[in-house]
Design a protein around this motif. Structure first.
Motif, mmCIF file in Angstrom:
data_model
loop_
_atom_site.group_PDB
_atom_site.id
_atom_site.type_symbol
_atom_site.label_atom_id
_atom_site.label_comp_id
_atom_site.label_asym_id
_atom_site.label_seq_id
_atom_site.Cartn_x
_atom_site.Cartn_y
_atom_site.Cartn_z
ATOM 1 N N ILE A 135 4.520 7.003 -3.350
ATOM 2 C CA ILE A 135 5.010 7.050 -4.734
ATOM 3 C C ILE A 135 3.971 6.466 -5.689
ATOM 4 O O ILE A 135 3.686 7.043 -6.751
ATOM 5 C CB ILE A 135 6.346 6.284 -4.852
ATOM 6 N N ALA A 136 3.371 5.340 -5.313
ATOM 7 C CA ALA A 136 2.357 4.722 -6.164
ATOM 8 C C ALA A 136 1.150 5.635 -6.347
ATOM 9 O O ALA A 136 0.612 5.774 -7.454
ATOM 10 C CB ALA A 136 1.926 3.386 -5.564
ATOM 11 N N LEU A 137 0.734 6.292 -5.262
ATOM 12 C CA LEU A 137 -0.390 7.225 -5.363
ATOM 13 C C LEU A 137 -0.042 8.412 -6.258
ATOM 14 O O LEU A 137 -0.867 8.874 -7.054
ATOM 15 C CB LEU A 137 -0.789 7.726 -3.972
ATOM 16 N N ALA A 138 1.177 8.916 -6.137
ATOM 17 C CA ALA A 138 1.609 10.048 -6.959
ATOM 18 C C ALA A 138 1.572 9.694 -8.442
ATOM 19 O O ALA A 138 1.116 10.494 -9.277
ATOM 20 C CB ALA A 138 3.016 10.492 -6.556
ATOM 21 N N ASP A 184 -11.806 7.978 -5.228
ATOM 22 C CA ASP A 184 -11.391 8.885 -4.154
ATOM 23 C C ASP A 184 -10.271 9.818 -4.607
ATOM 24 O O ASP A 184 -10.111 10.913 -4.058
ATOM 25 C CB ASP A 184 -10.922 8.085 -2.937
ATOM 26 N N LEU A 185 -9.490 9.366 -5.585
ATOM 27 C CA LEU A 185 -8.378 10.179 -6.077
ATOM 28 C C LEU A 185 -8.816 11.189 -7.135
ATOM 29 O O LEU A 185 -8.042 12.091 -7.481
ATOM 30 C CB LEU A 185 -7.294 9.276 -6.671
ATOM 31 N N ILE A 210 -1.412 0.218 -6.946
ATOM 32 C CA ILE A 210 -2.361 0.733 -5.960
ATOM 33 C C ILE A 210 -3.637 -0.105 -6.022
ATOM 34 O O ILE A 210 -3.840 -0.886 -6.949
ATOM 35 C CB ILE A 210 -2.717 2.218 -6.216
ATOM 36 N N ASN A 211 -4.470 0.086 -5.054
ATOM 37 C CA ASN A 211 -5.791 -0.526 -5.064
ATOM 38 C C ASN A 211 -6.687 0.353 -5.946
ATOM 39 O O ASN A 211 -7.054 1.463 -5.564
ATOM 40 C CB ASN A 211 -6.351 -0.605 -3.644
#
Length: 621
Positions: free
Chosen positions: A109-112, A265-266, A258-259
């Motif tokens: 969820i955090a990445l999204a 990378d994203l 997130i880090n």
């Protein structure tokens, strides 16, 4: 004096920021409110379903229909596009993030949410750098094919709920059709009744008066029928599927946890998703604008989408963009301004908060019937027929885009259609018109006319070739024009002199200049010459820069045809002129044998303003 909030400067700033303010009236507020209510109802099941496709908890689909919808509407360009979750964005997000984190987990969820914010930044950059002009390459034929294809997909996916089928999640549009035929015995008759009543009431209401909120009336009729069937027991075991429990619609605020070292990378994922979202958004915005007649500012649309995703990422929303499933019903329901989208988002929160139990009973078959009606309205048969009559190439592009929309992802279908349009355009421009001219003996004004437009065959001068060049002579067209000029030299070797009418030759590049230089060498090698009539400024500048002008000579460029003919004919072979009986130019009377050879006469016709000489025409004697 200090400027106030109501000063002219403040009003001007507001007008530039919200150019649709002048359209807001009590009447538009009423229609926008009704359209917004319909949009709020339509997004309820979609939001839950699309969030599931994206690998997120159901409430994130509802959240995505609130803040992003408001921001995109206020800061975008379209009056009718409603932003929110879409199936393409949801599937793309799941495909790109599921290898990185477990779907539905806090990390996922955090990445999204973080990727959503990055997508928003990239979209904002595209709009701020004014790269929206790239959207101009999406031709009307591509938009027509895309719209018809999207309409077909909407209709096919709606079959599932219209017939009450338990189709497995992730089934394609044609998979739904296959499932319907393979499991026809499982069709839910009660769902079909609800869908039929919804359609019938909607159509009757619209026929009675388009001022009525006919789509909302039809939805309420389907709601009532489904309620009766489900509570009375008349339907037996065939229960009508409803939306079901709805989670909270108030999106919580928070920065994705997130880090942030992983942001680089994203970026690759965000770039790919940006293409997906922008491709959908601008295509849908232009498709709706094609029906509404509104002018779309692509840069502003991209800025609005960027801001909506940046804000969405902070308010628990995943990637949003224009939704065709909601935008077209929004337009059909009579929305006049972006306030319809604002009302949709606010009403969604209110409805879910206040009347979640009632909304949970909205029948899926009634929503499917609404979408079927919208899909039918989107399929523009009249425009397809008109394009088929006007241009087979444009019709092929529309059909190709239509098929691609059904077979591949929406944004890739638009890209493919755009590539087809560009290929067709390049093919047309690579074959500029090279047309032979003669003074028309049947025209009192003796106007220079292409041979293929004459009412009867007429002779050319045996020594001087007249050509009209139309279009751009660039690297892609050089070979075609070279072949045409070579063929003309081969067909009549005595036509050693060439006068090119180049006022319609609107562009030339280095390859084009080199082509004319080669033609000059060929002509002079046989004792002839190359001449030009009224080349454009850009052409002259290119010739100057490439050195062709010096090789040609400025005395070979003429401002009028009369001056050109007077100069060129004086250089023609006297022996050939003495034996010539064509004599199509008045200057031929002064050549050897001119007194004995009669000039071709035009029929006696009264001179009119349309046939009198102009500086750009030449009259034979």
């Amino acid at each position: 004096m200090t400027a106030t909030a109501t000063s002219p400067d403040s009003r001007n700033r507001l007008t530039r920021l919200f150019p649709w303010r002048s359209r807001v009236t009590p009447a538009t507020l009423r229609t926008d409110l009704i359209a917004g209510l319909l949009g709020a109802v339509l997004v309820l099941p979609q939001g839950v379903a699309f969030a599931t496709l994206a690998g997120l908890p159901p409430q994130y689909g509802i959240y995505t229909a609130v803040i992003p919808c408001i921001v995109a509407a206020l800061f975008g360009s379209s009056w009718h596009v409603m932003s929110g979750p879409t199936n393409a964005n949801s599937l793309a997000l799941f495909a790109m993030l599921s290898p990185v984190a477990f779907a539905g987990s806090p990390a996922y969820i955090a990445l999204a949410l973080a990727v959503t914010m990055l997508v928003g930044v990239l979209q904002l950059a595209v709009g701020a750098l004014r790269l929206g002009s790239l959207a101009n390459f999406i031709s009307p034929s591509v938009l027509l094919g895309f719209t018809c294809g999207a309409a077909t997909l909407i209709g096919l996916y709606a079959l599932k709920d219209l017939f009450g089928l338990a189709v497995p999640t992730g089934t394609s549009a044609f998979g739904v059709v296959r499932f319907l035929f393979d499991n026809f015995q499982t069709v839910n008759g009660s769902a079909v009744i609800v869908g039929a009543v919804t359609l019938a009431v909607t159509l009757v209401s619209r026929r009675f008066s388009r001022r009525l909120p006919f789509m909302l009336i039809g939805l309420l009729a389907g709601y009532g029928v489904a309620l009766v069937l489900n509570t009375s027991g008349w339907a037996g075991a065939q229960h009508v599927n409803v939306v079901g429990p709805i989670p909270s619609a108030i999106p919580p605020f928070g920065v994705p946890d997130i880090n942030w070292r992983t942001v680089p990378d994203l970026l690759g994922i965000a770039a790919a998703l940006t293409i997906v979202a922008l491709g959908q958004s601008i295509s849908i915005a232009k498709a709706v604008a094609l029906r509404s007649g509104q002018h779309i500012d692509a840069n502003r649309e991209f800025i609005g989408q960027g801001l909506s995703n940046i804000a969405g990422g902070l308010f628990s929303s995943y990637i949003s963009c224009g939704s065709l499933n909601r935008s077209m019903p929004n337009f059909e329901a009579g929305a006049q301004t972006p306030l319809a989208s604002v009302f949709s988002a606010l009403l969604l929160v209110v409805l879910v908060t206040v009347s979640a139990p009632l909304l949970a009973q909205i029948p899926m078959a009634a929503i499917a019937a609404m979408l079927m009606l919208v899909a039918w309205g989107l399929f523009d048969f009249a425009r397809l027929h008109r394009i088929a009559r006007l241009s087979r190439t444009e019709f092929a592009i529309a059909v190709g885009t239509f098929i691609a929309t059904l077979a591949i992802r929406l944004e890739m279908a638009v890209l493919l259609g755009t590539i087809l349009s560009l290929v067709a355009y390049l093919y047309r421009t690579s074959r500029p018109a090279v047309r032979s001219l003669v003074p028309d003996a049947d025209d009192p004004g003796r106007r220079f006319t292409p041979l293929d437009e004459l009412r009867r065959p007429q002779p050319e001068c045996p020594q001087l070739k007249l050509l009209r060049m139309e279009g751009a002579i660039y690297f892609g067209a050089v070979q075609y024009v070279t072949d045409r000029l070579h063929w003309l030299r081969t067909v009549n070797a005595n036509q050693k002199h060439l006068l090119a009418m180049t006022k319609s030759m609107n562009f030339i590049d280095l390859a084009g200049a080199e082509m004319w230089e080669a033609e000059l060498v060929e002509r002079r090698a046989t004792g002839g010459g190359l001449y030009f009539h009224r080349p454009r400024t850009q052409v002259l500048e290119t010739w100057e820069q490439t050195g062709f002008m010096e090789k040609l000579g400025r005395d070979h460029i003429f401002p009028t045809k009369r001056q050109a003919l007077h100069t060129i004919i004086a250089t023609l072979s006297p022996e050939i002129c003495a034996q010539c009986h064509v004599r199509i130019f008045e200057e031929c009377a002064h050549r050897p044998g001119g007194a004995q050879a009669p000039m071709p006469e035009a029929p006696e016709t009264q001179d009119t303003p349309e046939t009198r000489d102009t500086p750009d025409t030449t009259r034979a004697a």
